[in-house]
Design an enzyme around this catalytic site. Structure first.
Site, PDB file in Angstrom:
ATOM      1  CG  HIS A  52      -1.647   2.969  13.585  1.00 36.17           C
ATOM      2  ND1 HIS A  52      -2.915   3.223  14.032  1.00 36.17           N
ATOM      3  CD2 HIS A  52      -1.689   3.125  12.234  1.00 36.17           C
ATOM      4  CE1 HIS A  52      -3.697   3.535  13.016  1.00 36.17           C
ATOM      5  NE2 HIS A  52      -2.977   3.478  11.908  1.00 36.17           N
ATOM      6  CB  SER A  76      -6.635  -6.134  -0.108  1.00 35.38           C
ATOM      7  OG  SER A  76      -6.854  -7.524   0.058  1.00 35.38           O
ATOM      8  CD  GLU A  77      -3.730  -4.818   5.183  1.00 35.16           C
ATOM      9  OE1 GLU A  77      -3.254  -3.676   5.001  1.00 35.16           O
ATOM     10  OE2 GLU A  77      -4.957  -5.053   5.226  1.00 35.16           O
ATOM     11  N   PRO A 112      -5.339  -9.948   8.602  1.00 34.08           N
ATOM     12  CG  PRO A 112      -6.661  -8.189   7.802  1.00 34.08           C
ATOM     13  CD  PRO A 112      -5.469  -8.469   8.668  1.00 34.08           C
ATOM     14  CD  GLU A 132      -2.549  -1.411   2.579  1.00 34.82           C
ATOM     15  OE1 GLU A 132      -2.449  -0.512   3.441  1.00 34.82           O
ATOM     16  OE2 GLU A 132      -3.128  -2.493   2.783  1.00 34.82           O
ATOM     17  CD  GLN A 183      -0.069   2.422   5.185  1.00 35.80           C
ATOM     18  OE1 GLN A 183      -1.091   2.731   5.806  1.00 35.80           O
ATOM     19  NE2 GLN A 183       0.113   2.723   3.908  1.00 35.80           N
ATOM     20  CG  PHE A 184       1.159   0.879  10.846  1.00 37.76           C
ATOM     21  CD1 PHE A 184       2.004   1.504  11.746  1.00 37.76           C
ATOM     22  CD2 PHE A 184       0.553   1.634   9.857  1.00 37.76           C
ATOM     23  CE1 PHE A 184       2.242   2.868  11.660  1.00 37.76           C
ATOM     24  CE2 PHE A 184       0.786   2.994   9.759  1.00 37.76           C
ATOM     25  CZ  PHE A 184       1.640   3.614  10.667  1.00 37.76           C
ATOM     26  CB  ALA A 185       3.368  -5.161  12.853  1.00 40.56           C
ATOM     27  CG  ASP A 186      -0.651  -2.479  14.888  1.00 42.32           C
ATOM     28  OD1 ASP A 186       0.468  -2.159  14.435  1.00 42.32           O
ATOM     29  OD2 ASP A 186      -0.985  -2.261  16.056  1.00 42.32           O
ATOM     30  CE1 TYR A 187      -3.538  -0.612  10.567  1.00 39.83           C
ATOM     31  CE2 TYR A 187      -2.475   0.063   8.532  1.00 39.83           C
ATOM     32  CZ  TYR A 187      -3.120   0.386   9.712  1.00 39.83           C
ATOM     33  OH  TYR A 187      -3.345   1.707  10.019  1.00 39.83           O
TER      34      TYR A 187
END
Length: 338
Positions: free
Chosen positions: A129, A59-60, A89, A29, A82-86
């Site tokens: 984040h 869309s991870e 999915p 992204e 973009q962030f490990a938190d994402y």
């Protein structure tokens, strides 16, 4: 050699890899024209074209799924979440596909892919984040988990990861991205949050996966750390005067068991530090390894210093982090044990 921030070192690694191998591609992204939210990929699309550095939908699942398919057919994708938190999915594809294809295919297929992701707190990013999910990757057989603590290692480890034939989760501590950083505009820079630019070779080199580094030699206690906590532990040792041996693991899987055992058997004491929550954190595995392999050399119980077992606290993240005070207290406590 050049003096680089960790961001510059990571960008240099991708640039070097793309220049050496046309099969290396970068996508995620906003990583193309924009250069990524942290600018880790800035200039790569302009240099290598949109077919090798390109943007994806938000869309991870799609990012990781596409990387698995490409890697199985010989491409070497280095993708950014973009962030490990994402990443969650896409976690199913990582666990159910990427981690298993080599075994399911009897070694006919490998998955030489890297998933880069900023990890940890320090930018007041809030609960979505700032997470540190390394333990959920280190738990999975078939993937490798890497966390650098300085620019030199960041480039060398990333190049080694891109060239590896197995999937690698590459977690980048965002608090170390830009050198000196105080985490908040009204907070003075403290010694343990000030990270100088690193000397990084401009050309190709690798840091081997599965090999820890001794950041500080000592004889009193072994401190097992990685990422941002390496610098916290160094400051804690300096402030307390404890002769701590600081082991920067660098890769959580594969793990340098030899370095851990050799150090703990020498010192007889062990403190483990990580930013992630305590329960089922990676420190629990390290503590078990030390107990199983070094029990008769221990002179005190193993102590863990970690984040707290609660959702990530946006307004109080600097209290949540293990800092030099908490780590220093653990060092003194383990030294007081009979």
């Amino acid at each position: 050699m050049s003096r680089m921030t960790m961001i510059q070192a990571i960008r240099s690694a991708m640039d070097t890899a793309m220049g050496r191998d046309d099969n290396v591609v970068v996508f995620g992204e906003d990583v193309g024209f924009f250069g990524g939210v942290f600018r880790c990929t800035q200039g790569l699309q302009e240099k290598y074209g949109r077919h090798r550095c390109f943007d994806t939908p938000i869309s991870e699942t799609g990012i990781v799924g596409a990387a698995v398919g490409m890697a199985a057919y010989g491409i070497r994708p280095c993708v950014e979440i973009q962030f490990a938190d994402y990443v969650y999915p896409g976690y199913d594809q990582i666990v159910s596909e990427a981690a298993r294809i080599r075994y399911r295919s009897n070694n006919d297929f490998t998955v030489p892919m890297v998933v880069r992701m900023p990890t940890g707190g320090g930018i007041f990013g809030g609960q979505t984040h700032s997470q540190s999910p390394e333990a959920v990757f280190a738990h999975v057989s078939g993937i490798k988990t890497v966390i650098p603590s300085n620019p030199y290692d960041a480039k060398g480890l990333l190049l080694a990861s891109i060239e590896d034939d197995d999937p690698v989760m590459f977690l980048e501590p965002k608090r170390l991205y830009n050198g000196p950083f105080d985490g908040h505009h009204d907070r003075p820079v403290t010694p343990w949050s000030k990270h100088e630019l690193g000397e990084v070779p401009d050309d190709h080199y690798t840091v081997p996966l599965g090999k820890a580094a001794i950041r500080r030699e000592g004889s009193d206690v072994t401190v097992l750390v990685y990422g941002t906590m390496v610098h916290v532990a160094e400051t804690a040792a300096q402030e307390t005067g404890v002769d701590a041996e600081i082991i920067d693991l660098r890769t959580l899987l594969p793990l340098d068991m030899e370095a851990i055992e050799e150090s703990v058997r020498k010192t007889g004491r062990c403190v483990i530090v990580h930013e992630a929550t305590r329960t089922c954190g990676y420190g629990a595995e390290l503590a078990a390894i030390v107990a199983e392999n070094c029990f008769y050399h221990l002179e005190a119980p193993v102590i863990r210093v970690t984040g707290y077992d609660l959702p990530y606290p946006h307004a109080h993240e600097w209290d949540y982090f293990p800092g030099p005070k908490r780590v220093g207290d653990a060092l003194k406590k383990v030294m007081e044990a009979a």
